[in-house]
Design an enzyme around this catalytic site. Structure first.
Site, PDB file in Angstrom:
ATOM      1  N   CYS A 148       0.827  -1.211   0.000  1.00  0.00           N
ATOM      2  CA  CYS A 148       0.000   0.000   0.000  1.00  0.00           C
ATOM      3  C   CYS A 148       0.859   1.257   0.000  1.00  0.00           C
ATOM      4  O   CYS A 148       1.348   1.672   1.053  1.00  0.00           O
ATOM      5  CB  CYS A 148      -0.924  -0.020   1.226  1.00  0.00           C
ATOM      6  SG  CYS A 148      -1.915   1.461   1.378  1.00  0.00           S
ATOM      7  N   CYS A 151      -0.501   4.128   2.120  1.00  0.00           N
ATOM      8  CA  CYS A 151      -0.270   4.020   3.566  1.00  0.00           C
ATOM      9  C   CYS A 151       1.196   4.267   3.917  1.00  0.00           C
ATOM     10  O   CYS A 151       1.491   4.859   4.955  1.00  0.00           O
ATOM     11  CB  CYS A 151      -0.618   2.621   4.076  1.00  0.00           C
ATOM     12  SG  CYS A 151      -2.059   1.881   3.330  1.00  0.00           S
ATOM     13  N   ASP A 152       2.128   3.788   3.092  1.00  0.00           N
ATOM     14  CA  ASP A 152       3.527   3.697   3.528  1.00  0.00           C
ATOM     15  C   ASP A 152       4.502   4.603   2.790  1.00  0.00           C
ATOM     16  O   ASP A 152       5.687   4.635   3.139  1.00  0.00           O
ATOM     17  CB  ASP A 152       4.017   2.240   3.397  1.00  0.00           C
ATOM     18  CG  ASP A 152       3.233   1.308   4.309  1.00  0.00           C
ATOM     19  OD1 ASP A 152       2.707   1.795   5.325  1.00  0.00           O
ATOM     20  OD2 ASP A 152       3.137   0.105   4.010  1.00  0.00           O
TER      21      ASP A 152
END
Ligand code: NAP
Length: 319
Positions: A148, A151-152
């Site tokens: 992701c 997200c990261d």
């Protein structure tokens, strides 16, 4: 209903029976809930983690109608959830372990802690990212390997990352990662991308993105975090090591359907339905990425959800 698990009627009075339980709260599940809610059907969504499914993890959705400049996937998911709640849908967060039908035809949807009862079920469980299955992979998930970018990505400011895959997800998320990483290698096993042409064009012009063609990753290494990928050129057989701080895997999805018994699926696990989203089990429907379909997009998932809700209504009327 030969293979489908049938038990005796539940011993309680069936007092709390939903008209429809929707398993999964991605675009398919939430659209279904908006439609069943508007039809005044008593609707429950069961969701494992958070709303939105894969769409909520997408940085920018550019092809959902009505958003000419695109919309962040998480924001779109939040709006869908609010929309479904406005029409009376209840939400419970629980992992569904099993679905079966009793002799009264009532579906029992079993989670770890309790069972929910319903006259119909829509399975909208979507699909999850696939892993490569190579040495070292499991060790570095969460320590350099991610599924992701949304997200990261911020962990990789000023660093070097690789993105694996040649589909829309790999290329779009790769472009997004160039806003953070100094270098993004897109490693693809062929010499042509699968991604949509306009996305490809944009990616080829994105500074900081470099394509490594005809190449697979055979092994990953590092100490506490990921440090290097062993690459193999599938044409020449040559191997080499590439130093990276992170690797984002976008090599496709596999459907979240293994908890279902007796529901007809294809060899990859995708649920087979007709054009009304009916499965082989009367009263049990499927919508979105978990079913066999030629296109998996937010808009097609939403469309499936609307049709499944319509089919639920017809099914209940006929009964
Ligand atoms: P995908 O389209 O299935 O692409 C997976 C990619 O990974 C392919 O390029 C494939 O290579 C490669 N691959 C598969 N297994 C591999 C392996 N073991 N090792 C190395 N590479 C491997 O998956 P996706 O990109 O996640 O997209 C899933 C669906 O969502 C698609 O229908 C896509 O169009 C849709 N989507 C749409 C959008 C959008 O419209 N904005 C955004 C994201 C996703 P090959 O090409 O050689 O098979």
């Amino acid at each position: 209903m030969l293979d489908f698990h049938i038990s005796q009627p539940a011993t309680d009075t069936h007092s709390d029976i939903y008209d429809v339980i929707i398993i999964g709260s991605g675009p398919a599940g939430m659209t279904a809930a908006i439609y069943t809610g508007r039809s005044l059907l008593k609707t429950l969504i069961l969701e494992k983690i958070g709303s939105g499914g894969q769409a909520a993890l997408t940085e920018l959705i550019e092809n959902y109608p009505g958003f000419p400049h695109g919309i962040n996937g998480y924001e779109l998911s939040q709006r869908m959830e609010e929309h479904a709640k406005n029409f009376g849908t209840s939400f419970e967060y629980a992992d569904v372990q099993k679905v079966y039908q009793d002799t009264d035809g009532i579906f029992h949807v079993a989670t770890e802690s309790r069972e929910f009862l319903s006259k119909t079920v829509i399975v909208a469980t979507g699909a999850s990212p696939k892993k490569l299955g190579i040495p070292g992979e499991d060790k570095f998930i969460g320590r350099g390997i991610s599924f992701c970018a949304t997200c990261d990505a911020s962990f990789y400011k000023g660093k070097v990352v690789a993105v694996i895959g040649g589909g829309d997800s790999a290329v779009e998320e790769g472009m997004y990662l160039t806003k953070f990483a100094t270098k993004v290698y897109l490693i693809h096993r062929r010499d042509q991308l699968r991604a949509t042409k306009i996305v490809q064009q944009r990616a080829f012009q994105t500074p900081g993105m470099e394509f490594i063609w005809n190449t697979i990753v055979e092994e990953v290494r590092g100490n506490n975090t990921l440090e290097a990928l062993k690459l193999k050129n599938v044409r020449t057989g040559e191997t080499s090591w590439l130093e990276v701080n992170g690797m984002f895997l976008y090599i496709g999805l596999s459907p979240n359907t293994s908890f279902l018994e007796g529901v007809t699926r294809d060899e990859q696990g995708y649920i087979l339905t007709d054009e009304m989203m009916r499965t082989n089990i009367p009263g049990l429907f499927a919508a979105g990425d978990c079913r066999k379909t030629p296109l998996r997009q937010v808009v097609t998932a939403a469309s499936d959800g609307a049709i499944a809700a319509y089919a639920v209504e017809k099914y209940l009327e006929e009964r």
